[in-house]
Motif scaffolding. Sequence first.
Motif, mmCIF file in Angstrom:
data_model
loop_
_atom_site.group_PDB
_atom_site.id
_atom_site.type_symbol
_atom_site.label_atom_id
_atom_site.label_comp_id
_atom_site.label_asym_id
_atom_site.label_seq_id
_atom_site.Cartn_x
_atom_site.Cartn_y
_atom_site.Cartn_z
ATOM 1 N N THR A 120 -9.843 -9.096 -35.815
ATOM 2 C CA THR A 120 -9.584 -10.061 -36.881
ATOM 3 C C THR A 120 -8.316 -9.761 -37.667
ATOM 4 O O THR A 120 -7.783 -10.648 -38.318
ATOM 5 N N GLY A 121 -7.876 -8.508 -37.650
ATOM 6 C CA GLY A 121 -6.726 -8.139 -38.459
ATOM 7 C C GLY A 121 -7.078 -7.993 -39.928
ATOM 8 O O GLY A 121 -6.198 -7.956 -40.779
ATOM 9 N N ASP A 122 -8.363 -7.907 -40.220
ATOM 10 C CA ASP A 122 -8.818 -7.836 -41.610
ATOM 11 C C ASP A 122 -8.734 -6.441 -42.217
ATOM 12 O O ASP A 122 -8.908 -6.288 -43.418
ATOM 13 N N THR A 123 -8.508 -5.430 -41.383
ATOM 14 C CA THR A 123 -8.472 -4.061 -41.904
ATOM 15 C C THR A 123 -7.109 -3.438 -41.604
ATOM 16 O O THR A 123 -6.413 -3.870 -40.671
ATOM 17 N N PRO A 124 -6.737 -2.410 -42.368
ATOM 18 C CA PRO A 124 -5.490 -1.707 -42.045
ATOM 19 C C PRO A 124 -5.483 -1.166 -40.618
ATOM 20 O O PRO A 124 -4.448 -1.195 -39.948
ATOM 21 N N ALA A 125 -6.638 -0.688 -40.137
ATOM 22 C CA ALA A 125 -6.708 -0.160 -38.768
ATOM 23 C C ALA A 125 -6.447 -1.267 -37.754
ATOM 24 O O ALA A 125 -5.674 -1.083 -36.800
ATOM 25 N N ASP A 126 -7.077 -2.427 -37.933
ATOM 26 C CA ASP A 126 -6.832 -3.565 -37.033
ATOM 27 C C ASP A 126 -5.354 -3.932 -37.012
ATOM 28 O O ASP A 126 -4.765 -4.113 -35.948
ATOM 29 N N TYR B 275 13.544 4.418 -22.276
ATOM 30 C CA TYR B 275 13.093 5.729 -22.718
ATOM 31 C C TYR B 275 12.954 6.648 -21.519
ATOM 32 O O TYR B 275 12.762 6.190 -20.387
ATOM 33 N N GLU B 276 13.001 7.928 -21.795
ATOM 34 C CA GLU B 276 12.929 8.950 -20.748
ATOM 35 C C GLU B 276 11.626 8.856 -19.955
ATOM 36 O O GLU B 276 11.604 9.109 -18.750
ATOM 37 N N CYS B 277 10.544 8.508 -20.651
ATOM 38 C CA CYS B 277 9.231 8.427 -20.015
ATOM 39 C C CYS B 277 8.323 7.554 -20.876
ATOM 40 O O CYS B 277 8.690 7.171 -21.993
ATOM 41 N N ALA B 278 7.144 7.262 -20.369
ATOM 42 C CA ALA B 278 6.188 6.431 -21.107
ATOM 43 C C ALA B 278 5.794 7.085 -22.433
ATOM 44 O O ALA B 278 5.626 6.407 -23.442
ATOM 45 N N GLY B 279 5.666 8.406 -22.430
ATOM 46 C CA GLY B 279 5.306 9.106 -23.664
ATOM 47 C C GLY B 279 6.345 8.943 -24.752
ATOM 48 O O GLY B 279 6.011 8.771 -25.929
ATOM 49 N N ALA B 280 7.610 8.974 -24.365
ATOM 50 C CA ALA B 280 8.687 8.787 -25.343
ATOM 51 C C ALA B 280 8.637 7.380 -25.922
ATOM 52 O O ALA B 280 8.906 7.177 -27.105
ATOM 53 N N ARG B 281 8.280 6.412 -25.111
ATOM 54 C CA ARG B 281 8.134 5.032 -25.592
ATOM 55 C C ARG B 281 6.966 4.935 -26.575
ATOM 56 O O ARG B 281 7.036 4.218 -27.566
ATOM 57 N N GLU B 282 5.904 5.666 -26.288
ATOM 58 C CA GLU B 282 4.723 5.651 -27.155
ATOM 59 C C GLU B 282 4.988 6.314 -28.503
ATOM 60 O O GLU B 282 4.374 5.961 -29.503
ATOM 61 N N LYS B 283 5.890 7.276 -28.516
ATOM 62 C CA LYS B 283 6.130 8.046 -29.734
ATOM 63 C C LYS B 283 6.465 7.140 -30.916
ATOM 64 O O LYS B 283 5.875 7.261 -31.989
ATOM 65 N N MET B 284 7.398 6.224 -30.733
ATOM 66 C CA MET B 284 7.775 5.330 -31.823
ATOM 67 C C MET B 284 6.603 4.425 -32.228
ATOM 68 O O MET B 284 6.396 4.150 -33.406
ATOM 69 N N ALA B 285 5.842 3.976 -31.258
ATOM 70 C CA ALA B 285 4.707 3.097 -31.558
ATOM 71 C C ALA B 285 3.671 3.822 -32.416
ATOM 72 O O ALA B 285 3.155 3.260 -33.389
ATOM 73 N N TYR B 286 3.386 5.083 -32.078
ATOM 74 C CA TYR B 286 2.440 5.852 -32.890
ATOM 75 C C TYR B 286 3.020 6.186 -34.266
ATOM 76 O O TYR B 286 2.307 6.193 -35.262
ATOM 77 N N GLU B 287 4.315 6.464 -34.330
ATOM 78 C CA GLU B 287 4.947 6.730 -35.631
ATOM 79 C C GLU B 287 4.855 5.503 -36.533
ATOM 80 O O GLU B 287 4.551 5.616 -37.725
ATOM 81 N N ALA B 288 5.100 4.327 -35.972
ATOM 82 C CA ALA B 288 5.005 3.091 -36.749
ATOM 83 C C ALA B 288 3.566 2.835 -37.188
ATOM 84 O O ALA B 288 3.312 2.455 -38.340
ATOM 85 N N GLN B 289 2.631 3.073 -36.290
ATOM 86 C CA GLN B 289 1.226 2.869 -36.615
ATOM 87 C C GLN B 289 0.797 3.809 -37.741
ATOM 88 O O GLN B 289 0.110 3.398 -38.677
ATOM 89 N N GLU B 290 1.219 5.063 -37.653
ATOM 90 C CA GLU B 290 0.880 6.051 -38.688
ATOM 91 C C GLU B 290 1.486 5.652 -40.037
ATOM 92 O O GLU B 290 0.822 5.723 -41.075
ATOM 93 N N ALA C 40 -5.617 9.993 -37.588
ATOM 94 C CA ALA C 40 -6.749 10.915 -37.417
ATOM 95 C C ALA C 40 -8.028 10.310 -37.991
ATOM 96 O O ALA C 40 -9.080 10.328 -37.346
ATOM 97 N N GLY C 41 -7.944 9.765 -39.178
ATOM 98 C CA GLY C 41 -9.125 9.209 -39.827
ATOM 99 C C GLY C 41 -9.607 7.904 -39.233
ATOM 100 O O GLY C 41 -10.811 7.673 -39.115
ATOM 101 N N GLU C 42 -8.684 7.057 -38.826
ATOM 102 C CA GLU C 42 -9.054 5.727 -38.327
ATOM 103 C C GLU C 42 -9.388 5.714 -36.839
ATOM 104 O O GLU C 42 -10.198 4.918 -36.394
ATOM 105 N N PHE C 43 -8.726 6.592 -36.071
ATOM 106 C CA PHE C 43 -8.879 6.550 -34.618
ATOM 107 C C PHE C 43 -9.265 7.892 -34.012
ATOM 108 O O PHE C 43 -9.243 8.043 -32.792
ATOM 109 N N ASP C 44 -9.578 8.869 -34.865
ATOM 110 C CA ASP C 44 -9.953 10.199 -34.401
ATOM 111 C C ASP C 44 -8.898 10.761 -33.451
ATOM 112 O O ASP C 44 -9.201 11.354 -32.421
ATOM 113 N N LEU C 45 -7.631 10.551 -33.817
ATOM 114 C CA LEU C 45 -6.503 10.993 -32.995
ATOM 115 C C LEU C 45 -5.928 12.270 -33.598
ATOM 116 O O LEU C 45 -5.232 12.230 -34.604
ATOM 117 N N ASP C 46 -6.259 13.389 -32.990
ATOM 118 C CA ASP C 46 -5.831 14.681 -33.513
ATOM 119 C C ASP C 46 -4.370 14.956 -33.131
ATOM 120 O O ASP C 46 -3.839 14.353 -32.196
#
Length: 155
Positions: free
Chosen positions: A85-91, A111-126, A137-143
């Motif tokens: 729904t996009g109703d929460t910050p996590a969504d 990007y050098e690899c798929a992981g490097a492409r993901e890095k920016m996406a996770y930084e933006a999400q954080e 960590a709190g919203e997605f249990d991502l350590d």
Amino acid sequence: MTALLAAIVMWLSANFDLPATQDYPRIELIAASEITFLRYQAFTPERRREVAAALGNAAEDSKRRAVVSVYDDRARTIYLPAGWTGDTPADLSVLVHEMVHHMQNVGDLRYECAGAREKMAYEAQEKWLGLSGRDLAGEFDLDPLTLKLSTSCGF
């Protein structure tokens, strides 16, 4: 949805090295299992059985993270789980993550690899989650270790 995508594009281009675009992706809400099959490119019945079996065998692994969403570069489509729904910050952060991939794709960024492409996406999400006092960590249990492995080349 267009206004939301426009706001996310503006925020991403202001906060990250991504070119602003008005070429928005399609958004589709589909079953979570279909998102998983898309993620692992399981397009045939045989491949779907293989993926389901592999994930079933790994189900006991408490560190196994579910695929939440996926962006298809060729179709320029973000697939979100049915019921999103996009109703929460996590969504919303999930949409932000996938919009990074769309902007990378439309901007023809490499990007050098798929992981490097993901890095920016996770930084933006954080960073997006941080606007409301939340984090991956709190919203997605991502350590931190899993995040590091997910955003590095060679793993």
